[in-house]
Design a protein around this motif. Structure first.
Motif, PDB file in Angstrom:
ATOM      1  N   LEU A  77       1.036  -1.133  -0.344  1.00  0.00           N
ATOM      2  CA  LEU A  77      -0.011  -0.058   0.038  1.00  0.00           C
ATOM      3  C   LEU A  77       0.505   1.299   0.126  1.00  0.00           C
ATOM      4  N   GLY A  78       1.554   1.299   1.212  1.00  0.00           N
ATOM      5  CA  GLY A  78       3.001   2.939   0.435  1.00  0.00           C
ATOM      6  C   GLY A  78       3.419   2.661  -0.584  1.00  0.00           C
ATOM      7  N   ILE A  79       4.331   1.251  -1.063  1.00  0.00           N
ATOM      8  CA  ILE A  79       4.969   1.373  -1.967  1.00  0.00           C
ATOM      9  C   ILE A  79       4.083   2.601  -3.138  1.00  0.00           C
ATOM     10  N   TYR A  80       2.883   1.444  -3.239  1.00  0.00           N
ATOM     11  CA  TYR A  80       1.903   2.200  -4.550  1.00  0.00           C
ATOM     12  C   TYR A  80       1.358   3.714  -4.074  1.00  0.00           C
ATOM     13  N   ALA A  81       1.376   3.888  -2.736  1.00  0.00           N
ATOM     14  CA  ALA A  81       0.695   5.632  -2.713  1.00  0.00           C
ATOM     15  C   ALA A  81       1.791   5.757  -3.082  1.00  0.00           C
ATOM     16  N   VAL A  82       3.304   5.995  -2.990  1.00  0.00           N
ATOM     17  CA  VAL A  82       4.474   6.381  -3.335  1.00  0.00           C
ATOM     18  C   VAL A  82       4.593   6.712  -5.096  1.00  0.00           C
ATOM     19  N   ILE A  83       4.463   5.690  -5.200  1.00  0.00           N
ATOM     20  CA  ILE A  83       3.725   5.679  -6.810  1.00  0.00           C
ATOM     21  C   ILE A  83       3.036   6.261  -7.508  1.00  0.00           C
ATOM     22  N   ALA A  84       1.606   6.602  -6.585  1.00  0.00           N
ATOM     23  CA  ALA A  84       0.970   6.966  -7.347  1.00  0.00           C
ATOM     24  C   ALA A  84       0.937   9.334  -6.978  1.00  0.00           C
ATOM     25  N   ALA A  85       1.637   9.620  -6.213  1.00  0.00           N
ATOM     26  CA  ALA A  85       1.768  10.273  -5.495  1.00  0.00           C
ATOM     27  C   ALA A  85       2.623  11.125  -6.598  1.00  0.00           C
ATOM     28  N   SER A  86       3.997  10.181  -7.026  1.00  0.00           N
ATOM     29  CA  SER A  86       4.917  10.888  -7.742  1.00  0.00           C
ATOM     30  C   SER A  86       4.646  10.911  -8.905  1.00  0.00           C
ATOM     31  N   VAL A  87       3.472  10.879  -9.790  1.00  0.00           N
ATOM     32  CA  VAL A  87       2.658  10.646 -10.800  1.00  0.00           C
ATOM     33  C   VAL A  87       1.865  11.917 -10.326  1.00  0.00           C
ATOM     34  N   HIS A  88       1.151  12.353  -9.317  1.00  0.00           N
ATOM     35  CA  HIS A  88       0.031  13.274  -8.925  1.00  0.00           C
ATOM     36  C   HIS A  88       0.965  14.664  -9.555  1.00  0.00           C
ATOM     37  N   THR A  89       2.737  14.026  -8.242  1.00  0.00           N
ATOM     38  CA  THR A  89       3.322  15.796  -8.775  1.00  0.00           C
ATOM     39  C   THR A  89       4.221  15.961  -9.763  1.00  0.00           C
ATOM     40  N   ALA A  90       4.131  14.777 -10.735  1.00  0.00           N
ATOM     41  CA  ALA A  90       4.661  14.937 -12.370  1.00  0.00           C
ATOM     42  C   ALA A  90       3.730  15.828 -13.084  1.00  0.00           C
ATOM     43  N   ILE A  91       2.443  15.166 -12.835  1.00  0.00           N
ATOM     44  CA  ILE A  91       1.644  16.010 -13.780  1.00  0.00           C
ATOM     45  C   ILE A  91       1.403  17.417 -13.238  1.00  0.00           C
ATOM     46  N   ILE A  92       1.185  18.102 -11.685  1.00  0.00           N
ATOM     47  CA  ILE A  92       1.187  19.358 -11.090  1.00  0.00           C
ATOM     48  C   ILE A  92       2.246  20.368 -11.826  1.00  0.00           C
ATOM     49  N   LEU A  93       3.749  19.506 -11.880  1.00  0.00           N
ATOM     50  CA  LEU A  93       4.963  20.370 -12.709  1.00  0.00           C
ATOM     51  C   LEU A  93       4.295  20.415 -13.865  1.00  0.00           C
ATOM     52  N   VAL A  94       3.927  19.124 -15.001  1.00  0.00           N
ATOM     53  CA  VAL A  94       3.500  19.601 -16.480  1.00  0.00           C
ATOM     54  C   VAL A  94       2.903  20.337 -16.834  1.00  0.00           C
TER      55      VAL A  94
END
Length: 235
Positions: A77-94
């Motif tokens: 759960l923690g691993i996939y939460a971090v992966i999803a948060a990383s994509v969330h951050t990338a979408i905000i940046l781009v």
């Protein structure tokens, strides 16, 4: 831990993540595509962390066998939460700040002054909290394995993993700002409506109540054990 169990847990959590991601995306059909995916990845990351935070207190409160069987899933759960948060951050940046990192921290370029000026204080603080959560989440995810446990040793490993409570509060504060405060800067709700506000409050409240209840129960059990041992010594 066998390889079969490890793969099974990853597949189950990945399926849960994928289903939740598309459900959150579908639920906001009136939004722009960037904001739909942005919030979908952010929301599923929050849900996965909340599920992980539920399990420990639930086990301490109930002792149910099926809850004990879910405890190993906290890693995935923690691993996939971090992966999803990383994509969330990338979408905000781009998609949101267009790779202009000054905008990520609340600055906008002022043509008349020919320099960046701070215009969104809350946006800056909320993103700082989000970045801190993501960085610490990466540390937690990277050490959520038996290799790290053996290399760090049990005391150090437990100390690092207990930081999940800090991570949880960083996520709560970051999410609360964007659900309730951010768009007030513009005197309008954009995009709207956001149905996730009160479910977020409910999940956060339940999590806090579970943690406080588990804390009280643990304290009472410890007091009872000490009292019993003292009576035994006196006898």
């Amino acid at each position: 831990m066998t390889a079969t169990n490890w793969i099974k847990r990853h597949l189950i959590v990945l399926a849960l993540t994928t289903a939740g991601l598309y459900l959150f995306h579908w639920s906001r059909g009136q939004w722009s595509d960037m904001h739909r995916w942005n919030r979908a990845f952010g929301d599923i990351s929050f849900v996965l962390v909340a599920l992980a935070m539920f399990m420990g207190p639930m086990l301490r409160l109930t002792g149910w066998r099926w809850v004990r069987g879910l405890i190993p899933y906290r890693r995935e759960l923690g691993i996939y939460a971090v992966i999803a948060a990383s994509v969330h951050t990338a979408i905000i940046l781009v998609g949101w700040v267009n790779l202009d990192f000054a905008r990520l921290f609340g600055f906008e370029f002022h043509p008349a002054l020919n320099r960046y000026v701070m215009v969104q204080y809350g946006f800056a603080l909320a993103n700082l909290l989000g970045i801190a959560a993501l960085l610490y989440g990466v540390v937690l995810a990277a050490t959520s394995n038996d290799f790290s446990l053996s290399r760090l040793g049990t005391p150090v490993w437990k100390f690092v993993q207990q930081g999940a409570y800090v991570l949880w509060w960083l996520i709560v504060l970051h999410t609360a700002y964007f659900l309730f405060l951010h768009f007030l800067d513009f005197h309008r709700q954009i995009p709207e409506p956001n149905w996730a506000q009160w479910p977020f409050v409910a999940v956060t409240t339940i999590t806090i109540m579970l943690q406080l209840s588990a804390l009280v129960v643990t304290w009472r059990r410890q007091r009872q054990r000490i009292w019993t041992e003292q009576r035994g010594d006196c006898g």
